[in-house]
Scaffold this motif. Sequence first.
Motif, PDB file in Angstrom:
ATOM      1  N   ALA A   1       9.667   5.214   3.640  1.00  0.00           N
ATOM      2  CA  ALA A   1       9.092   6.537   3.395  1.00  0.00           C
ATOM      3  C   ALA A   1      10.149   7.487   2.854  1.00  0.00           C
ATOM      4  O   ALA A   1      11.345   7.285   3.040  1.00  0.00           O
ATOM      5  CB  ALA A   1       8.498   7.100   4.685  1.00  0.00           C
ATOM      6  N   ALA A   2       9.651   8.500   2.166  1.00  0.00           N
ATOM      7  CA  ALA A   2      10.496   9.584   1.677  1.00  0.00           C
ATOM      8  C   ALA A   2       9.659  10.856   1.711  1.00  0.00           C
ATOM      9  O   ALA A   2       8.439  10.805   1.591  1.00  0.00           O
ATOM     10  CB  ALA A   2      10.980   9.298   0.263  1.00  0.00           C
ATOM     11  N   ARG A   3      10.340  11.984   1.865  1.00  0.00           N
ATOM     12  CA  ARG A   3       9.592  13.246   1.928  1.00  0.00           C
ATOM     13  C   ARG A   3      10.073  14.204   0.855  1.00  0.00           C
ATOM     14  O   ARG A   3      11.210  14.152   0.410  1.00  0.00           O
ATOM     15  CB  ARG A   3       9.686  13.875   3.311  1.00  0.00           C
ATOM     16  N   HIS A   4       9.132  15.065   0.447  1.00  0.00           N
ATOM     17  CA  HIS A   4       9.410  16.090  -0.561  1.00  0.00           C
ATOM     18  C   HIS A   4       8.917  17.418  -0.001  1.00  0.00           C
ATOM     19  O   HIS A   4       7.767  17.519   0.430  1.00  0.00           O
ATOM     20  CB  HIS A   4       8.681  15.760  -1.866  1.00  0.00           C
ATOM     21  N   VAL A   5       9.777  18.425   0.000  1.00  0.00           N
ATOM     22  CA  VAL A   5       9.404  19.742   0.506  1.00  0.00           C
ATOM     23  C   VAL A   5       8.904  20.577  -0.661  1.00  0.00           C
ATOM     24  O   VAL A   5       9.616  20.788  -1.638  1.00  0.00           O
ATOM     25  CB  VAL A   5      10.609  20.421   1.196  1.00  0.00           C
TER      26      VAL A   5
ATOM     27  N   ALA B   1      -7.288  15.263  10.103  1.00  0.00           N
ATOM     28  CA  ALA B   1      -5.976  15.564  10.677  1.00  0.00           C
ATOM     29  C   ALA B   1      -4.910  14.711   9.992  1.00  0.00           C
ATOM     30  O   ALA B   1      -4.409  13.761  10.570  1.00  0.00           O
ATOM     31  CB  ALA B   1      -5.989  15.299  12.180  1.00  0.00           C
ATOM     32  N   PRO B   2      -4.550  15.032   8.729  1.00  0.00           N
ATOM     33  CA  PRO B   2      -3.568  14.189   8.039  1.00  0.00           C
ATOM     34  C   PRO B   2      -2.162  14.407   8.585  1.00  0.00           C
ATOM     35  O   PRO B   2      -1.670  15.522   8.640  1.00  0.00           O
ATOM     36  CB  PRO B   2      -3.657  14.646   6.587  1.00  0.00           C
ATOM     37  N   ARG B   3      -1.556  13.350   9.012  1.00  0.00           N
ATOM     38  CA  ARG B   3      -0.185  13.372   9.502  1.00  0.00           C
ATOM     39  C   ARG B   3       0.510  12.112   9.015  1.00  0.00           C
ATOM     40  O   ARG B   3      -0.120  11.084   8.814  1.00  0.00           O
ATOM     41  CB  ARG B   3      -0.129  13.385  11.035  1.00  0.00           C
ATOM     42  N   ALA B   4       1.785  12.197   8.893  1.00  0.00           N
ATOM     43  CA  ALA B   4       2.566  11.014   8.546  1.00  0.00           C
ATOM     44  C   ALA B   4       2.605  10.096   9.764  1.00  0.00           C
ATOM     45  O   ALA B   4       2.640  10.565  10.895  1.00  0.00           O
ATOM     46  CB  ALA B   4       3.970  11.406   8.152  1.00  0.00           C
ATOM     47  N   SER B   5       2.582   8.801   9.527  1.00  0.00           N
ATOM     48  CA  SER B   5       2.610   7.860  10.643  1.00  0.00           C
ATOM     49  C   SER B   5       3.979   7.879  11.308  1.00  0.00           C
ATOM     50  O   SER B   5       4.971   8.330  10.737  1.00  0.00           O
ATOM     51  CB  SER B   5       2.286   6.456  10.151  1.00  0.00           C
TER      52      SER B   5
ATOM     53  N   THR C   1       0.859  -1.185   0.000  1.00  0.00           N
ATOM     54  CA  THR C   1       0.000   0.000   0.000  1.00  0.00           C
ATOM     55  C   THR C   1       0.895   1.235   0.000  1.00  0.00           C
ATOM     56  O   THR C   1       1.941   1.261   0.645  1.00  0.00           O
ATOM     57  CB  THR C   1      -0.921   0.044   1.228  1.00  0.00           C
ATOM     58  N   THR C   2       0.455   2.247  -0.733  1.00  0.00           N
ATOM     59  CA  THR C   2       1.208   3.492  -0.825  1.00  0.00           C
ATOM     60  C   THR C   2       0.270   4.651  -0.530  1.00  0.00           C
ATOM     61  O   THR C   2      -0.834   4.715  -1.071  1.00  0.00           O
ATOM     62  CB  THR C   2       1.803   3.654  -2.232  1.00  0.00           C
ATOM     63  N   THR C   3       0.721   5.558   0.336  1.00  0.00           N
ATOM     64  CA  THR C   3      -0.051   6.767   0.618  1.00  0.00           C
ATOM     65  C   THR C   3       0.871   7.971   0.480  1.00  0.00           C
ATOM     66  O   THR C   3       2.056   7.905   0.812  1.00  0.00           O
ATOM     67  CB  THR C   3      -0.644   6.754   2.043  1.00  0.00           C
ATOM     68  N   PHE C   4       0.317   9.054  -0.015  1.00  0.00           N
ATOM     69  CA  PHE C   4       1.046  10.307  -0.142  1.00  0.00           C
ATOM     70  C   PHE C   4       0.278  11.356   0.641  1.00  0.00           C
ATOM     71  O   PHE C   4      -0.873  11.657   0.327  1.00  0.00           O
ATOM     72  CB  PHE C   4       1.178  10.715  -1.615  1.00  0.00           C
ATOM     73  N   THR C   5       0.888  11.893   1.683  1.00  0.00           N
ATOM     74  CA  THR C   5       0.240  12.846   2.568  1.00  0.00           C
ATOM     75  C   THR C   5       0.933  14.194   2.461  1.00  0.00           C
ATOM     76  O   THR C   5       2.166  14.263   2.518  1.00  0.00           O
ATOM     77  CB  THR C   5       0.329  12.360   4.031  1.00  0.00           C
TER      78      THR C   5
ATOM     79  N   GLY D   1       5.358  16.861   1.576  1.00  0.00           N
ATOM     80  CA  GLY D   1       4.649  15.662   1.159  1.00  0.00           C
ATOM     81  C   GLY D   1       5.434  14.437   1.597  1.00  0.00           C
ATOM     82  O   GLY D   1       6.653  14.389   1.414  1.00  0.00           O
ATOM     83  N   VAL D   2       4.753  13.465   2.201  1.00  0.00           N
ATOM     84  CA  VAL D   2       5.410  12.239   2.655  1.00  0.00           C
ATOM     85  C   VAL D   2       4.809  11.069   1.897  1.00  0.00           C
ATOM     86  O   VAL D   2       3.601  10.848   1.921  1.00  0.00           O
ATOM     87  CB  VAL D   2       5.242  12.033   4.174  1.00  0.00           C
ATOM     88  N   LEU D   3       5.665  10.331   1.194  1.00  0.00           N
ATOM     89  CA  LEU D   3       5.259   9.118   0.485  1.00  0.00           C
ATOM     90  C   LEU D   3       5.586   7.943   1.392  1.00  0.00           C
ATOM     91  O   LEU D   3       6.731   7.759   1.794  1.00  0.00           O
ATOM     92  CB  LEU D   3       6.012   8.971  -0.837  1.00  0.00           C
ATOM     93  N   GLU D   4       4.567   7.155   1.714  1.00  0.00           N
ATOM     94  CA  GLU D   4       4.699   6.044   2.646  1.00  0.00           C
ATOM     95  C   GLU D   4       4.331   4.760   1.918  1.00  0.00           C
ATOM     96  O   GLU D   4       3.235   4.650   1.377  1.00  0.00           O
ATOM     97  CB  GLU D   4       3.720   6.301   3.795  1.00  0.00           C
ATOM     98  N   THR D   5       5.243   3.793   1.866  1.00  0.00           N
ATOM     99  CA  THR D   5       4.996   2.520   1.207  1.00  0.00           C
ATOM    100  C   THR D   5       5.115   1.416   2.237  1.00  0.00           C
ATOM    101  O   THR D   5       6.162   1.262   2.871  1.00  0.00           O
ATOM    102  CB  THR D   5       6.012   2.283   0.074  1.00  0.00           C
TER     103      THR D   5
END
Length: 145
Positions: free
Chosen positions: A29-33, A93-97, A3-7, A17-21
């Motif tokens: 995970a990886a983040r993009h500013v 309340a979207p937050r990265a896990s 599963t992949t989520t982009f928050t 933006g945080v991409l969580e796989t």
Amino acid sequence: MSTTTFTVFFEDPFWVGVLETADEQGVRAARHVFGAEPSGQELYEFGFSRDYDRLVQRAQAGPPVAPTARPGWPARVLNPKRAARLAAKEQAAPRASTAAQAAIKAALEQSKSQRRAQSGAGRQAEAARRRGLARAKAKARHRGK
């Protein structure tokens, strides 16, 4: 199953933006500013650009972290109304896990250690080169040249 989520959320002073796989091995995970608040069009274009592909590759290259259960999100099958309420609450309340945060931190530590090793090797090579030049210069002086 993967599963992949982009928050996308605001982390003072930038939008991030945080991409969580998540897969069998763990969470990566990886983040993009983004900087300024991204519009819907910018997010849409980001999804189809090379930046998103690089973000996915960076997430896959990072070390996996053991997944943690999301708070308030039971593992069993829910009543559809309850599931809708929980989904609305999570979207409010979207937050990265915490697993994503740990994965990002592990990837940063990994890249930091690689960068330190490369720069140390470069410093040693430069010192050896300079030492060789100094020795050649000293030999030339001793030969009277």
